[in-house]
Design an enzyme around this catalytic site. Structure first.
Site, PDB file in Angstrom:
ATOM      1  N   TRP A 117       0.858  -1.186   0.000  1.00 20.89           N
ATOM      2  CA  TRP A 117       0.000   0.000   0.000  1.00 20.89           C
ATOM      3  C   TRP A 117       0.896   1.238   0.000  1.00 20.89           C
ATOM      4  O   TRP A 117       1.861   1.310   0.759  1.00 20.89           O
ATOM      5  CB  TRP A 117      -0.915   0.049   1.233  1.00 20.89           C
ATOM      6  CG  TRP A 117      -1.595   1.386   1.332  1.00 20.89           C
ATOM      7  CD1 TRP A 117      -2.633   1.832   0.566  1.00 20.89           C
ATOM      8  CD2 TRP A 117      -1.236   2.475   2.204  1.00 20.89           C
ATOM      9  NE1 TRP A 117      -2.938   3.137   0.909  1.00 20.89           N
ATOM     10  CE2 TRP A 117      -2.108   3.544   1.899  1.00 20.89           C
ATOM     11  CE3 TRP A 117      -0.266   2.645   3.197  1.00 20.89           C
ATOM     12  CZ2 TRP A 117      -2.036   4.776   2.563  1.00 20.89           C
ATOM     13  CZ3 TRP A 117      -0.184   3.864   3.856  1.00 20.89           C
ATOM     14  CH2 TRP A 117      -1.072   4.920   3.545  1.00 20.89           C
TER      15      TRP A 117
ATOM     16  N   GLU B 291      -3.150  -2.979  -2.276  1.00 22.73           N
ATOM     17  CA  GLU B 291      -4.284  -2.399  -1.547  1.00 22.73           C
ATOM     18  C   GLU B 291      -4.654  -1.047  -2.163  1.00 22.73           C
ATOM     19  O   GLU B 291      -3.807  -0.192  -2.359  1.00 22.73           O
ATOM     20  CB  GLU B 291      -3.891  -2.214  -0.068  1.00 22.73           C
ATOM     21  CG  GLU B 291      -4.983  -1.577   0.788  1.00 22.73           C
ATOM     22  CD  GLU B 291      -4.554  -1.378   2.241  1.00 22.73           C
ATOM     23  OE1 GLU B 291      -3.346  -1.552   2.545  1.00 22.73           O
ATOM     24  OE2 GLU B 291      -5.416  -1.035   3.069  1.00 22.73           O
TER      25      GLU B 291
ATOM     26  N   LYS C  13      -7.020   2.620  -2.357  1.00 25.65           N
ATOM     27  CA  LYS C  13      -7.547   3.635  -1.445  1.00 25.65           C
ATOM     28  C   LYS C  13      -8.225   4.740  -2.239  1.00 25.65           C
ATOM     29  O   LYS C  13      -7.878   4.972  -3.398  1.00 25.65           O
ATOM     30  CB  LYS C  13      -6.409   4.202  -0.587  1.00 25.65           C
ATOM     31  CG  LYS C  13      -6.916   5.037   0.569  1.00 25.65           C
ATOM     32  CD  LYS C  13      -5.909   5.134   1.698  1.00 25.65           C
ATOM     33  CE  LYS C  13      -6.472   6.038   2.786  1.00 25.65           C
ATOM     34  NZ  LYS C  13      -5.599   6.104   3.952  1.00 25.65           N
TER      35      LYS C  13
ATOM     36  N   ASP D  35      -9.548  -2.822   1.797  1.00 26.50           N
ATOM     37  CA  ASP D  35      -9.652  -2.324   3.169  1.00 26.50           C
ATOM     38  C   ASP D  35     -11.003  -1.616   3.234  1.00 26.50           C
ATOM     39  O   ASP D  35     -11.272  -0.705   2.434  1.00 26.50           O
ATOM     40  CB  ASP D  35      -8.485  -1.351   3.415  1.00 26.50           C
ATOM     41  CG  ASP D  35      -8.493  -0.726   4.808  1.00 26.50           C
ATOM     42  OD1 ASP D  35      -9.570  -0.267   5.243  1.00 26.50           O
ATOM     43  OD2 ASP D  35      -7.422  -0.651   5.428  1.00 26.50           O
TER      44      ASP D  35
ATOM     45  N   HIS E  67     -11.568   2.165   2.813  1.00 22.49           N
ATOM     46  CA  HIS E  67     -10.991   2.844   1.647  1.00 22.49           C
ATOM     47  C   HIS E  67     -11.958   3.071   0.500  1.00 22.49           C
ATOM     48  O   HIS E  67     -11.552   3.148  -0.653  1.00 22.49           O
ATOM     49  CB  HIS E  67      -9.782   2.050   1.143  1.00 22.49           C
ATOM     50  CG  HIS E  67      -8.625   2.092   2.094  1.00 22.49           C
ATOM     51  ND1 HIS E  67      -7.377   1.631   1.778  1.00 22.49           N
ATOM     52  CD2 HIS E  67      -8.540   2.566   3.364  1.00 22.49           C
ATOM     53  CE1 HIS E  67      -6.562   1.807   2.804  1.00 22.49           C
ATOM     54  NE2 HIS E  67      -7.249   2.365   3.786  1.00 22.49           N
TER      55      HIS E  67
ATOM     56  N   HIS F 102      -8.378  -6.001   4.599  1.00 20.81           N
ATOM     57  CA  HIS F 102      -8.053  -5.275   5.822  1.00 20.81           C
ATOM     58  C   HIS F 102      -9.383  -4.947   6.465  1.00 20.81           C
ATOM     59  O   HIS F 102     -10.222  -4.266   5.856  1.00 20.81           O
ATOM     60  CB  HIS F 102      -7.294  -3.979   5.526  1.00 20.81           C
ATOM     61  CG  HIS F 102      -5.816  -4.177   5.467  1.00 20.81           C
ATOM     62  ND1 HIS F 102      -4.933  -3.153   5.247  1.00 20.81           N
ATOM     63  CD2 HIS F 102      -5.062  -5.299   5.629  1.00 20.81           C
ATOM     64  CE1 HIS F 102      -3.695  -3.635   5.260  1.00 20.81           C
ATOM     65  NE2 HIS F 102      -3.749  -4.935   5.483  1.00 20.81           N
TER      66      HIS F 102
ATOM     67  N   ASP G  19     -11.602   7.274   6.589  1.00 22.45           N
ATOM     68  CA  ASP G  19     -10.739   6.142   6.924  1.00 22.45           C
ATOM     69  C   ASP G  19     -10.145   6.356   8.315  1.00 22.45           C
ATOM     70  O   ASP G  19      -8.944   6.478   8.475  1.00 22.45           O
ATOM     71  CB  ASP G  19      -9.638   6.044   5.857  1.00 22.45           C
ATOM     72  CG  ASP G  19      -8.718   4.869   6.065  1.00 22.45           C
ATOM     73  OD1 ASP G  19      -9.207   3.808   6.484  1.00 22.45           O
ATOM     74  OD2 ASP G  19      -7.505   5.008   5.814  1.00 22.45           O
TER      75      ASP G  19
ATOM     76  N   ASP H 187     -10.050   4.435  10.913  1.00 24.34           N
ATOM     77  CA  ASP H 187      -9.428   3.273  11.545  1.00 24.34           C
ATOM     78  C   ASP H 187      -9.793   3.127  13.013  1.00 24.34           C
ATOM     79  O   ASP H 187      -8.926   2.911  13.869  1.00 24.34           O
ATOM     80  CB  ASP H 187      -7.912   3.297  11.342  1.00 24.34           C
ATOM     81  CG  ASP H 187      -7.539   3.027   9.894  1.00 24.34           C
ATOM     82  OD1 ASP H 187      -7.789   1.905   9.431  1.00 24.34           O
ATOM     83  OD2 ASP H 187      -7.016   3.935   9.217  1.00 24.34           O
TER      84      ASP H 187
ATOM     85  N   ASP I 145      -6.877  -4.046  10.593  1.00 25.39           N
ATOM     86  CA  ASP I 145      -6.080  -2.843  10.328  1.00 25.39           C
ATOM     87  C   ASP I 145      -6.790  -1.626  10.910  1.00 25.39           C
ATOM     88  O   ASP I 145      -7.668  -1.053  10.284  1.00 25.39           O
ATOM     89  CB  ASP I 145      -5.872  -2.673   8.813  1.00 25.39           C
ATOM     90  CG  ASP I 145      -5.057  -1.421   8.494  1.00 25.39           C
ATOM     91  OD1 ASP I 145      -4.356  -0.919   9.397  1.00 25.39           O
ATOM     92  OD2 ASP I 145      -5.121  -0.937   7.339  1.00 25.39           O
TER      93      ASP I 145
HETATM   94  C1  RNT Z   1      -3.747   2.957   5.065  1.00 22.41           C
HETATM   95  C2  RNT Z   1      -3.862   1.500   4.776  1.00 22.41           C
HETATM   96  C3  RNT Z   1      -2.706   0.658   5.229  1.00 22.41           C
HETATM   97  C4  RNT Z   1      -2.206   1.033   6.617  1.00 22.41           C
HETATM   98  C5  RNT Z   1      -1.217   0.065   7.204  1.00 22.41           C
HETATM   99  C6  RNT Z   1      -0.525   0.635   8.388  1.00 22.41           C
HETATM  100  O1  RNT Z   1      -4.876   3.640   4.803  1.00 22.41           O
HETATM  101  O2  RNT Z   1      -5.042   1.008   5.320  1.00 22.41           O
HETATM  102  O3  RNT Z   1      -3.054  -0.676   5.141  1.00 22.41           O
HETATM  103  O4  RNT Z   1      -3.265   1.188   7.507  1.00 22.41           O
HETATM  104  O5  RNT Z   1      -0.370  -0.375   6.240  1.00 22.41           O
HETATM  105 ZN    ZN Z   2      -5.312  -1.073   5.208  1.00 24.48          ZN
END
Ligand code: RNT
Ligand code: ZN
Length: 419
Positions: free
Chosen positions: A184, A225, A227, A259, A262, A286, A294, A296, A326
């Site tokens: 990523w 990955e 985004k 993810d 994203h 993820h 995003d 998290d 994640d």
């Molecule tokens: C970032 C991505 C990525 C990170 C990690 C730390 O938006 O989700 O996967 O969160 O690699």
């Molecule tokens: Zn991620």
């Protein structure tokens, strides 16, 4: 409270709709879920002391974060002891461990810098997943790495990717378990670019150069990955959904990684999982909780989490989907954050396994939509909590209501001493 009686009653109710709860628990016990080391220290790592970059952000300043490899491992061991099921360790390259006075830059890291992590994983029978770290580094040039127009910058990051493939293969050989290596980058632009294709052409070329590093495809599973945007990178992301999907689709052995933080807020990864499973032998996830962006947040046992688990289970894809958590919340106890997220995903998987999936599919195919709606709705109040408790008991970890005290005790005795 008589937990055994509770479970016996629950088992009978589920069996009434054709669900074998014992078989569900047995199956779940062997499904690996990857636990990310970076929740323990707010994505800081050990190879730099600059800020977190790449368009991602941790918020909060809860005391007691891990500052050294030993602290991070100690905290993670504490969290792992509170989680049922099979775990895998997920590392970032920035968590390389150097000896006294030793340092190499990311293009030169080697397996030996991860020996301590391998020992940690082996002691606990865990495989290891890996991530090159394309952020939080002074060679991120104008927000770009693998898609940078500057050849020196791009070369550095390609070398980093290649080094990570070698390390991933080492992890797989040491643990005997394939290593999922996820790429990523936060490459993109804050404001409207004049060239959207150029960075993507360079990104594609960089990925191809990284994957040209020789490796055993049975041992290393490279992923890309996507985004949609990041903080400070709002207008354009090189590694968009279409870019990474097309890359994976056109490069056999490379997996798409989704993810669920994203995408645009009304897009659902639960719906994307079966779409990709039609075309890809294997995919990666993820699992996170986006709150408006995003952000998290810690994964909860919420509707979309349940829906994602259902799509994996009812399509018999537990062996085809690599699942990794994640998220990174710096505002609460980090061991509790790890634990709640992992347990939530386990709950979602167990719930999906305790669903009469074949019967529901049949109702759909026979267009018995009224009955399907009613049954799906009524299943929501089945005594799932008793099955979950029993699963925790069988896995030798505390049931709900019993583990937070342990985390608080650990906070008092260990974390509060870190200043
Ligand atoms: C970032 C991505 C990525 C990170 C990690 C730390 O938006 O989700 O996967 O969160 O690699
Ligand atoms: Zn991620």
């Amino acid at each position: 409270m008589d937990r055994e009686k509770n479970y016996a009653m629950a088992r009978e109710m589920y069996s009434g709709i054709g669900v074998d709860t014992d078989a569900a628990m047995e199956q779940l016990k062997n499904v690996p879920v990857s636990l990310h080391c970076w929740q323990g220290d707010d994505v800081t790592g050990f190879d730099h002391d600059g800020p977190l970059t790449g368009g991602i952000q941790t918020t909060g300043n809860y005391p007691g974060k891990a500052r050294t490899p030993d602290e991070l491992m100690q905290d993670m061991a504490q969290a792992l002891a509170l989680m049922p099921g099979k775990k895998k360790l997920n590392l970032h390259a920035s968590y390389a461990i150097f000896g006294e006075g030793e340092f190499v830059d990311r293009d030169r890291i080697e397996p030996k810098h991860f020996e301590k992590w391998v020992a940690f994983a082996k002691e606990r029978d865990m495989g290891i997943d890996f991530n090159p770290t394309f952020f939080s580094h002074d060679k991120v040039k104008d927000g770009l790495t693998l898609s940078a127009p500057d050849e020196g910058t791009r070369k550095f990051w390609i070398e980093h990717g290649k080094a990570c493939i070698r390390i991933s293969e080492y992890f797989a050989k040491e643990t005997g378990i394939p290593c999922v290596m996820n790429i990523w980058t936060g490459d993109g632009y804050k404001d409207i670019p004049a060239d959207r294709m150029g960075p993507r052409l360079r990104y594609r070329d960089s990925l191809e150069q990284i994957l040209a590093e020789p490796f055993d495809r049975q041992l290393v599973k490279p992923c890309v990955e996507s985004k949609v945007f990041g903080i400070g990178v709002e207008s354009y992301t090189a590694g968009s959904a279409e870019f990474t999907l097309s890359f994976a689709a056109s490069h056999p052995g490379c997996l798409p990684l989704m993810d669920n933080g994203h995408y645009h807020p009304t897009e659902m990864v639960s719906d994307k999982i079966p779409a990709l499973l039609v075309f890809f032998p294997e995919i990666a996830l993820h699992i996170t909780r986006p709150v408006r962006w995003d952000s998290d947040h810690v994964v909860l046992f919420d509707d979309e989490t349940k829906e994602m688990a259902k799509e994996i289970v009812r399509n018999n894809a537990l062996g085809r989907v690599y699942m990794a958590l994640d998220y990174f919340d710096a505002g609460i106890n980090r061991i509790a954050a790890w634990t709640v997220g992992f347990r939530s995903w386990q709950k979602a998987l167990l719930l999906a396994l305790c669903t009469p999936n074949a019967a529901f599919k049949k109702l759909q195919d026979e267009n018995q939509m009224t009955k399907l709606m009613v049954m799906q709705e009524e299943l929501k109040t089945y005594p799932f909590g008793a099955v979950w408790d029993e699963y925790c008991r069988r896995c030798g970890v505390p049931v709900d209501g019993m583990w937070l005290d342990m985390v608080e005790k650990y906070e008092k005795e260990v974390l509060s001493a870190r200043r």
